[in-house]
Scaffold this motif. Structure first.
Motif, PDB file in Angstrom:
ATOM      1  N   PHE A 145     -11.742  -6.290  -0.193  1.00 38.18           N
ATOM      2  CA  PHE A 145     -12.862  -7.047  -0.581  1.00 38.18           C
ATOM      3  C   PHE A 145     -13.458  -6.709  -1.850  1.00 38.18           C
ATOM      4  O   PHE A 145     -14.106  -7.479  -2.423  1.00 38.18           O
ATOM      5  N   ARG A 146     -13.012  -5.653  -2.413  1.00 41.42           N
ATOM      6  CA  ARG A 146     -13.673  -5.024  -3.640  1.00 41.42           C
ATOM      7  C   ARG A 146     -12.759  -4.919  -4.874  1.00 41.42           C
ATOM      8  O   ARG A 146     -13.137  -5.119  -5.849  1.00 41.42           O
ATOM      9  N   LEU A 147     -11.728  -4.656  -4.300  1.00 43.69           N
ATOM     10  CA  LEU A 147     -10.400  -4.406  -5.537  1.00 43.69           C
ATOM     11  C   LEU A 147      -9.649  -5.672  -5.348  1.00 43.69           C
ATOM     12  O   LEU A 147      -9.485  -6.427  -6.628  1.00 43.69           O
ATOM     13  N   LEU A 175       6.696   0.628  -6.390  1.00 40.34           N
ATOM     14  CA  LEU A 175       7.534  -0.252  -7.077  1.00 40.34           C
ATOM     15  C   LEU A 175       8.477  -0.871  -6.424  1.00 40.34           C
ATOM     16  O   LEU A 175       8.997  -2.120  -6.029  1.00 40.34           O
ATOM     17  N   GLY A 176       9.212   0.304  -5.847  1.00 45.44           N
ATOM     18  CA  GLY A 176      10.442  -0.016  -4.801  1.00 45.44           C
ATOM     19  C   GLY A 176       9.854  -1.031  -3.685  1.00 45.44           C
ATOM     20  O   GLY A 176      10.575  -1.883  -3.228  1.00 45.44           O
ATOM     21  N   LEU A 228       0.945  -1.209  -0.054  1.00 42.12           N
ATOM     22  CA  LEU A 228       0.149   0.079   0.079  1.00 42.12           C
ATOM     23  C   LEU A 228       0.816   1.215   0.221  1.00 42.12           C
ATOM     24  O   LEU A 228       2.062   1.357   0.689  1.00 42.12           O
ATOM     25  N   ASP A 229       0.567   2.198  -0.811  1.00 43.84           N
ATOM     26  CA  ASP A 229       1.292   3.264  -1.024  1.00 43.84           C
ATOM     27  C   ASP A 229       0.163   4.478  -0.934  1.00 43.84           C
ATOM     28  O   ASP A 229      -0.584   4.786  -1.849  1.00 43.84           O
ATOM     29  N   ILE A 230      -0.191   4.853   0.436  1.00 43.35           N
ATOM     30  CA  ILE A 230      -1.155   5.907   0.521  1.00 43.35           C
ATOM     31  C   ILE A 230      -0.713   7.150   0.561  1.00 43.35           C
ATOM     32  O   ILE A 230      -0.219   7.684   1.522  1.00 43.35           O
ATOM     33  N   GLY A 231      -1.000   7.921  -0.658  1.00 42.36           N
ATOM     34  CA  GLY A 231      -0.784   9.171  -0.777  1.00 42.36           C
ATOM     35  C   GLY A 231      -1.827  10.285  -0.511  1.00 42.36           C
ATOM     36  O   GLY A 231      -2.858   9.751  -0.239  1.00 42.36           O
ATOM     37  N   THR A 232      -1.585  11.522  -0.557  1.00 48.05           N
ATOM     38  CA  THR A 232      -2.398  12.346  -0.060  1.00 48.05           C
ATOM     39  C   THR A 232      -3.547  12.434  -1.000  1.00 48.05           C
ATOM     40  O   THR A 232      -4.709  12.698  -0.787  1.00 48.05           O
ATOM     41  N   ALA A 233      -3.459  12.435  -2.447  1.00 53.11           N
ATOM     42  CA  ALA A 233      -4.342  12.510  -3.670  1.00 53.11           C
ATOM     43  C   ALA A 233      -4.701  11.032  -4.024  1.00 53.11           C
ATOM     44  O   ALA A 233      -5.969  10.826  -4.051  1.00 53.11           O
ATOM     45  N   GLY A 252      -1.479  -2.974  -4.398  1.00 48.50           N
ATOM     46  CA  GLY A 252      -1.222  -4.354  -5.388  1.00 48.50           C
ATOM     47  C   GLY A 252      -0.567  -5.383  -4.329  1.00 48.50           C
ATOM     48  O   GLY A 252      -0.447  -5.522  -3.067  1.00 48.50           O
ATOM     49  N   PHE A 253       0.318  -6.262  -5.226  1.00 51.58           N
ATOM     50  CA  PHE A 253       0.992  -7.445  -4.464  1.00 51.58           C
ATOM     51  C   PHE A 253       2.372  -7.345  -4.777  1.00 51.58           C
ATOM     52  O   PHE A 253       2.947  -6.697  -5.750  1.00 51.58           O
ATOM     53  N   SER A 254       3.218  -7.638  -3.900  1.00 49.83           N
ATOM     54  CA  SER A 254       4.625  -7.743  -4.169  1.00 49.83           C
ATOM     55  C   SER A 254       5.120  -8.614  -5.235  1.00 49.83           C
ATOM     56  O   SER A 254       4.505  -9.667  -5.392  1.00 49.83           O
ATOM     57  N   GLY A 255       6.341  -8.293  -5.735  1.00 48.54           N
ATOM     58  CA  GLY A 255       6.762  -9.129  -6.851  1.00 48.54           C
ATOM     59  C   GLY A 255       6.260  -8.883  -8.176  1.00 48.54           C
ATOM     60  O   GLY A 255       6.395  -9.438  -9.257  1.00 48.54           O
ATOM     61  N   GLU A 256       5.007  -7.876  -8.208  1.00 46.99           N
ATOM     62  CA  GLU A 256       4.427  -7.490  -9.522  1.00 46.99           C
ATOM     63  C   GLU A 256       5.257  -6.188  -9.998  1.00 46.99           C
ATOM     64  O   GLU A 256       5.496  -5.307  -9.106  1.00 46.99           O
ATOM     65  N   PRO A 257       4.894  -5.975 -11.330  1.00 46.94           N
ATOM     66  CA  PRO A 257       5.824  -4.789 -11.972  1.00 46.94           C
ATOM     67  C   PRO A 257       5.048  -3.492 -11.830  1.00 46.94           C
ATOM     68  O   PRO A 257       5.491  -2.363 -11.964  1.00 46.94           O
ATOM     69  N   CYS A 258       3.680  -3.381 -11.242  1.00 46.83           N
ATOM     70  CA  CYS A 258       2.899  -2.157 -11.275  1.00 46.83           C
ATOM     71  C   CYS A 258       1.595  -2.462 -10.162  1.00 46.83           C
ATOM     72  O   CYS A 258       1.405  -3.744 -10.063  1.00 46.83           O
ATOM     73  N   PRO A 259       1.180  -1.451  -9.662  1.00 51.83           N
ATOM     74  CA  PRO A 259      -0.099  -1.667  -8.649  1.00 51.83           C
ATOM     75  C   PRO A 259      -0.919  -2.238  -9.307  1.00 51.83           C
ATOM     76  O   PRO A 259      -1.497  -1.695 -10.758  1.00 51.83           O
ATOM     77  N   ARG A 260      -2.039  -2.985  -8.858  1.00 48.18           N
ATOM     78  CA  ARG A 260      -3.189  -3.259  -9.450  1.00 48.18           C
ATOM     79  C   ARG A 260      -4.190  -2.441  -9.677  1.00 48.18           C
ATOM     80  O   ARG A 260      -5.196  -2.102 -10.720  1.00 48.18           O
ATOM     81  N   PHE A 261      -4.325  -1.360  -8.648  1.00 49.11           N
ATOM     82  CA  PHE A 261      -5.155  -0.233  -8.762  1.00 49.11           C
ATOM     83  C   PHE A 261      -4.702   1.218  -8.120  1.00 49.11           C
ATOM     84  O   PHE A 261      -3.810   1.007  -7.493  1.00 49.11           O
ATOM     85  N   ILE A 262      -5.114   2.144  -8.755  1.00 49.75           N
ATOM     86  CA  ILE A 262      -4.714   3.361  -8.462  1.00 49.75           C
ATOM     87  C   ILE A 262      -6.131   4.254  -8.134  1.00 49.75           C
ATOM     88  O   ILE A 262      -6.635   4.433  -8.903  1.00 49.75           O
ATOM     89  N   ILE A 263      -6.417   4.655  -6.811  1.00 46.17           N
ATOM     90  CA  ILE A 263      -7.702   5.084  -6.708  1.00 46.17           C
ATOM     91  C   ILE A 263      -7.410   6.261  -5.698  1.00 46.17           C
ATOM     92  O   ILE A 263      -6.490   6.417  -4.927  1.00 46.17           O
TER      93      ILE A 263
END
Length: 406
Positions: free
Chosen positions: A75-77, A344-345, A18-23, A28-39
Motif C-alpha cells: 500500500f505504500r510502495l 530477476l529470475g 518478493l525476495d526477502i533477504g536477511t538484510a 516488484g512485478f513479474s515481467g519487469e527487468p528490475c525490482p521496483r524497490f529495495i528496502i
C-alpha cells in the motif's frame, strides 16, 4: 502500477515478486527487468513506531511484524491491491519452516492473496542466463552457499555452506578501522574509539561499499607500508568537520577473510572446489566452466578476478590436485547487478504460463491443513493417473499407460 496491465474482467495481472533477504528485500512485478524497490528487511510498528528485523524477531512476534512489513510493500510502495495478484516468493532452500509458514499465513489470511509460488533462490539465476547447468555461489549477508545444478537438477550431495558473508565483511572492516584508521576532527587527529555512537552497522556497510575493494593475489603478501602502496587513505565523512581516515590496509584487506581459511578451515575457493569434487565425474568440467556468483557480498570491485585466481591456485594444492583434473574456470557475466539476479529470475519465471498451474491456491492451502509443499515433499495424492490427465490437458493427447511388470 505495472505497465500493460489489462483492465478487462478476467485478465491475469502481473504477479508480485518478493525476495526477502536477511538484510534487504526486493519487491516488484513479474515481467519487469528490475525490482521496483529495495528496502531493508525491517518493519516499523504503526502504533509503537518500533523497528524490528524480520529474521531476528521471536517466532510469536513474527506474524505481526510481517503484517506491517507486507502492508508497507503493497500500500505504500507498489500501490496495488493484494487480492487480485498472485505472489511469487524467492527463498533459499534452507529457509526456516516457521518463517515460510508465518509468511503464507499472513498473505492468505490477512491480505487474501489468490495464490503463492515459492521458488528456490539458488536456481533462479539460471533463468536469467538461459543455462541449465551451472555452479551457483550465493554470497548473502550471514552465510555463503554453493550449489551445483546439472540440467536443472540440484546436486544436493554437493551442497556447501559456511557462515561468511556481508556481515563478516563489515566485522572485518570494523576491526581494521579500529586497528589502523584515525579520526580527523576540528580539534586534531583522534582515535576512532572516541565516536559517541561508535561504528554503526549502517555506517560500516556504507564504508565497505564506498571505499573497499578486493586486492589481487599478487598483493596479498604486502603488509605495513607496502600495503599502503596498494591503496591510498580516503576520508569518510561522519559529522560536520569530522572524518574517518580509512587507511589503505583496511580498504584492500577487508575482503581477504573470504579467501583465507577460517578457524573451521572454510573459505570460498575451498567450498567451490569441494562442491565440484563431490559432483559426478562427467559433470565437473562443465560446472567449473559455468560459475555463477550472486549476492550483494560479491559486488566489491575485483572480487571475481581474485576468485578465479584463487581457484587456479587452490586446485594445484595436494588436497585437490589428485582428486580434481579441472584446470580451467570460467565465470558467467551477470546481466544485472549480482544482488538482484535471484529476483530477476523469479520475475522471468513467473511471467511464463506455468505460474497458474504451479501456484498454491488459498483453498488448497486450507484443505491441506495449512501445510506448505517444499522441495523435499512429495504429494501422495498426485498419482500416475493425475500425471496422464495433466499431460492430456496440456498437449491434447495422452501417453500410453505402462503395463505392470510380470
Amino acid at each position: 502500477m505495472p505497465p500493460y496491465d489489462g483492465l478487462g474482467i478476467g485478465v491475469e495481472r502481473a504477479a508480485v515478486v518478493l525476495d526477502i533477504g536477511t538484510a534487504y528485500t526486493k519487491c516488484g512485478f513479474s515481467g519487469e527487468p528490475c525490482p521496483r524497490f529495495i528496502i531493508p528487511s525491517t518493519a516499523e510498528n504503526l502504533l509503537t513506531k518500533k523497528v524490528s528485523g524480520l529474521w531476528s524477531a521471536a517466532r510469536e512476534d513474527l506474524p505481526d511484524i510481517l503484517v506491517d512489513f507486507i502492508h508497507h510493500i503493497y500500500f505504500r510502495l507498489l500501490s496495488v491491491s493484494p487480492k487480485d495478484r498472485r505472489v511469487v516468493v524467492c527463498e533459499s532452500l534452507l529457509c526456516p519452516k516457521y518463517f515460510r509458514q508465518a509468511l503464507a499465513e499472513v498473505l492468505f489470511k490477512h491480505f487474501e492473496v489468490p495464490s503463492i509460488l515459492h521458488l528456490p533462490t539458488q536456481q533462479l539465476p539460471l533463468y536469467c542466463l538461459g543455462v541449465q547447468s551451472a555452479l551457483v555461489v550465493d554470497i548473502g549477508y550471514n552465510e555463503t552457499t554453493v550449489l551445483p545444478f546439472v540440467e536443472g537438477i540440484p546436486l544436493l550431495g554437493s551442497w556447501q555452506s559456511f557462515s561468511l558473508g556481508g556481515a563478516s565483511l563489515q566485522r572485518s572492516v570494523s576491526n581494521l578501522i579500529m586497528d589502523g584508521s584515525t579520526l580527523s576532527t576540528p580539534d586534531g587527529i583522534k582515535s576512532v574509539a572516541v565516536l559517541k555512537n561508535g561504528l554503526s552497522s549502517k555506517m560500516l556497510e556504507d564504508i565497505t561499499v564506498r571505499t573497499c575493494f578486493v586486492r589481487g593475489p599478487s598483493d596479498t603478501s604486502s603488509t605495513g607500508s607496502a600495503a599502503e602502496k596498494v591503496a591510498t587513505s580516503v576520508r569518510y565523512p561522519v559529522d560536520d568537520g569530522t572524518f574517518i581516515l580509512v587507511d589503505g590496509v583496511t580498504r584492500s584487506q577487508a575482503a581477504d577473510i573470504m579467501f583465507v581459511d577460517d578457524v573451521d578451515g572454510n573459505c570460498l575457493p575451498r567450498a567451490i572446489l569441494d562442491a565440484i569434487a563431490r559432483a559426478p565425474l562427467d559433470c565437473r568440467k562443465l560446472l567449473a566452466k559455468n560459475l555463477v556468483v550472486i549476492g550483494g557480498g560479491s559486488q566489491l570491485p575485483g572480487f571475481q578476478y581474485r576468485l578465479l585466481e584463487e581457484l587456479k591456485s587452490w586446485v594445484k594444492t595436494p588436497c585437490f590436485s589428485t582428486s580434481l583434473s579441472v584446470t580451467e574456470f570460467k565465470l558467467h557475466e551477470n546481466i544485472v547487478p549480482a544482488n538482484i539476479m535471484a529476483w530477476l529470475g523469479g520475475a522471468i519465471y513467473s511471467y511464463t504460463g506455468v505460474l497458474k498451474d504451479r501456484s498454491l491456491g488459498k483453498d488448497t492451502y486450507t484443505e491441506r491443513g495449512k501445510q506448505l509443499p517444499d522441495w523435499t515433499s512429495c504429494d501422495p495424492e498426485y498419482s500416475a493417473a493425475d500425471a496422464l490427465s495433466w499431460q492430456k490437458k496440456r498437449s491434447g493427447y495422452s501417453l500410453p499407460v505402462p503395463k505392470p511388470a510380470t
